[in-house]
Design a protein around this motif. Sequence first.
Motif, PDB file in Angstrom:
ATOM      1  N   SER A 120       0.820  -1.217   0.000  1.00 57.11           N
ATOM      2  CA  SER A 120       0.000   0.000   0.000  1.00 57.11           C
ATOM      3  C   SER A 120       0.853   1.265   0.000  1.00 57.11           C
ATOM      4  O   SER A 120       0.311   2.375   0.006  1.00 57.11           O
ATOM      5  N   GLY A 121       2.185   1.104   0.005  1.00 61.79           N
ATOM      6  CA  GLY A 121       3.066   2.264  -0.109  1.00 61.79           C
ATOM      7  C   GLY A 121       3.716   2.721   1.171  1.00 61.79           C
ATOM      8  O   GLY A 121       4.436   3.723   1.168  1.00 61.79           O
ATOM      9  N   SER A 122       3.519   2.022   2.281  1.00 63.30           N
ATOM     10  CA  SER A 122       4.144   2.409   3.554  1.00 63.30           C
ATOM     11  C   SER A 122       5.513   1.749   3.666  1.00 63.30           C
ATOM     12  O   SER A 122       5.619   0.518   3.619  1.00 63.30           O
ATOM     13  N   ALA A 123       6.542   2.565   3.827  1.00 66.50           N
ATOM     14  CA  ALA A 123       7.904   2.036   3.902  1.00 66.50           C
ATOM     15  C   ALA A 123       8.239   1.509   5.289  1.00 66.50           C
ATOM     16  O   ALA A 123       9.146   0.687   5.447  1.00 66.50           O
ATOM     17  N   ALA A 124       7.525   1.982   6.302  1.00 67.32           N
ATOM     18  CA  ALA A 124       7.832   1.567   7.671  1.00 67.32           C
ATOM     19  C   ALA A 124       6.574   1.612   8.522  1.00 67.32           C
ATOM     20  O   ALA A 124       5.622   2.337   8.217  1.00 67.32           O
ATOM     21  N   ALA A 125       6.589   0.826   9.570  1.00 64.47           N
ATOM     22  CA  ALA A 125       5.556   0.872  10.598  1.00 64.47           C
ATOM     23  C   ALA A 125       6.250   1.118  11.928  1.00 64.47           C
ATOM     24  O   ALA A 125       7.488   1.075  12.011  1.00 64.47           O
ATOM     25  N   TRP A 126       5.470   1.369  12.957  1.00 61.99           N
ATOM     26  CA  TRP A 126       6.029   1.612  14.281  1.00 61.99           C
ATOM     27  C   TRP A 126       5.362   0.686  15.286  1.00 61.99           C
ATOM     28  O   TRP A 126       4.206   0.292  15.124  1.00 61.99           O
ATOM     29  N   THR A 127       6.112   0.374  16.329  1.00 62.42           N
ATOM     30  CA  THR A 127       5.537  -0.414  17.411  1.00 62.42           C
ATOM     31  C   THR A 127       6.284  -0.103  18.692  1.00 62.42           C
ATOM     32  O   THR A 127       7.390   0.457  18.663  1.00 62.42           O
ATOM     33  N   GLU A 128       5.662  -0.436  19.833  1.00 66.53           N
ATOM     34  CA  GLU A 128       6.294  -0.248  21.132  1.00 66.53           C
ATOM     35  C   GLU A 128       6.457  -1.607  21.800  1.00 66.53           C
ATOM     36  O   GLU A 128       5.582  -2.461  21.698  1.00 66.53           O
ATOM     37  N   VAL A 129       7.582  -1.765  22.496  1.00 66.91           N
ATOM     38  CA  VAL A 129       7.865  -3.017  23.192  1.00 66.91           C
ATOM     39  C   VAL A 129       8.333  -2.694  24.605  1.00 66.91           C
ATOM     40  O   VAL A 129       9.247  -1.883  24.788  1.00 66.91           O
ATOM     41  N   HIS A 130       7.705  -3.319  25.596  1.00 66.81           N
ATOM     42  CA  HIS A 130       8.146  -3.167  26.974  1.00 66.81           C
ATOM     43  C   HIS A 130       9.567  -3.687  27.108  1.00 66.81           C
ATOM     44  O   HIS A 130       9.919  -4.733  26.540  1.00 66.81           O
ATOM     45  N   GLU A 131      10.402  -2.984  27.873  1.00 71.07           N
ATOM     46  CA  GLU A 131      11.819  -3.336  27.945  1.00 71.07           C
ATOM     47  C   GLU A 131      12.046  -4.742  28.488  1.00 71.07           C
ATOM     48  O   GLU A 131      13.066  -5.372  28.201  1.00 71.07           O
ATOM     49  N   SER A 132      11.118  -5.280  29.271  1.00 74.64           N
ATOM     50  CA  SER A 132      11.296  -6.612  29.848  1.00 74.64           C
ATOM     51  C   SER A 132      10.866  -7.721  28.896  1.00 74.64           C
ATOM     52  O   SER A 132      11.121  -8.908  29.163  1.00 74.64           O
ATOM     53  N   ASN A 133      10.217  -7.363  27.784  1.00 79.87           N
ATOM     54  CA  ASN A 133       9.686  -8.365  26.865  1.00 79.87           C
ATOM     55  C   ASN A 133      10.765  -8.730  25.843  1.00 79.87           C
ATOM     56  O   ASN A 133      10.770  -8.267  24.705  1.00 79.87           O
ATOM     57  N   GLN A 134      11.668  -9.582  26.266  1.00 76.51           N
ATOM     58  CA  GLN A 134      12.808  -9.934  25.419  1.00 76.51           C
ATOM     59  C   GLN A 134      12.382 -10.699  24.170  1.00 76.51           C
ATOM     60  O   GLN A 134      12.995 -10.560  23.100  1.00 76.51           O
ATOM     61  N   ALA A 135      11.336 -11.500  24.293  1.00 75.50           N
ATOM     62  CA  ALA A 135      10.877 -12.267  23.134  1.00 75.50           C
ATOM     63  C   ALA A 135      10.368 -11.333  22.038  1.00 75.50           C
ATOM     64  O   ALA A 135      10.664 -11.527  20.850  1.00 75.50           O
ATOM     65  N   ALA A 136       9.606 -10.309  22.425  1.00 73.87           N
ATOM     66  CA  ALA A 136       9.093  -9.360  21.437  1.00 73.87           C
ATOM     67  C   ALA A 136      10.235  -8.552  20.827  1.00 73.87           C
ATOM     68  O   ALA A 136      10.251  -8.306  19.621  1.00 73.87           O
ATOM     69  N   SER A 137      11.189  -8.132  21.655  1.00 75.68           N
ATOM     70  CA  SER A 137      12.334  -7.384  21.128  1.00 75.68           C
ATOM     71  C   SER A 137      13.097  -8.227  20.115  1.00 75.68           C
ATOM     72  O   SER A 137      13.482  -7.740  19.041  1.00 75.68           O
TER      73      SER A 137
END
Length: 263
Positions: free
Chosen positions: A227-244
């Motif tokens: 759809s033309g978006s070069a990037a998205a954004w997200t937030e990750v809690h610092e303790s969530n190592q799996a998500a990071s």
Amino acid sequence: MDTKPFTSGPSENAVVVTRVADGQWHALDDDLVVGRGHAEHRPDGRLFVSIDAWHDAAFDRLAEAMPAQLPAPLYTVVDEADVELTARWRRAGFTVRRREWEYAVPTDPRVTGLDAVLPPLGVTIVPAGQADERLLRAVDRAIRDEVEASAGWQSMPAEVIPRPEGDTVVDPSKYAVAAAPEGYLGLIRVVRAKRPRIGLVAVRAGEQRRGIARALLAHALGTLHRSGSAAAWTEVHESNQAASALFEGIGARPVSSNLELVR
């Protein structure tokens, strides 16, 4: 409307704080507005406050007056790079509760390495807007209960989207899901406002480590790329190592961090 002023300081030019509406305060210096305070409940029921002030005296008066008229606990969010603002809130008795890293996530599958990623055998990805709402709400509730029973929902990204009380799926059209014959196994929520934001990606506890989260990301990011978006954004809690690890593994990079403070 409560217009009874809260004053502090003996000087002739003392800043006067007035509650001008429900959840709104003004700091006045000789009838000139030199600061504004705001309070609102977030979707999870917690009460967040913010202050926009011209100088320290106005901030301090607002930070003194507002808690006196609001139920505890109170929360606020600041950009960790804003050292001055963080110091102001600390001076007002707020302490750090959590830190979230904000990631910029590339969408190009040639960059993320997700171009060849497929869901595991027996699992299909249902695009956003096509999920069965009953099954979507069921998997959302199940995942929330599983997270709350383990790491606690506070380990997930802070939720700021408005929703009716008790409703955790505001807009079903924002969710893509991983489906199997026995039901939905995971979900991803992407909101497109000023910029695409991955608000949540989660998989049932018993279905993790099968590649479902990567398949959901491959689908969502690929859709954004087309759809033309070069990037998205997200937030990750610092303790969530799996998500990071999940996001850094597809080329996402941390660009800033936010602090959630509590008093």
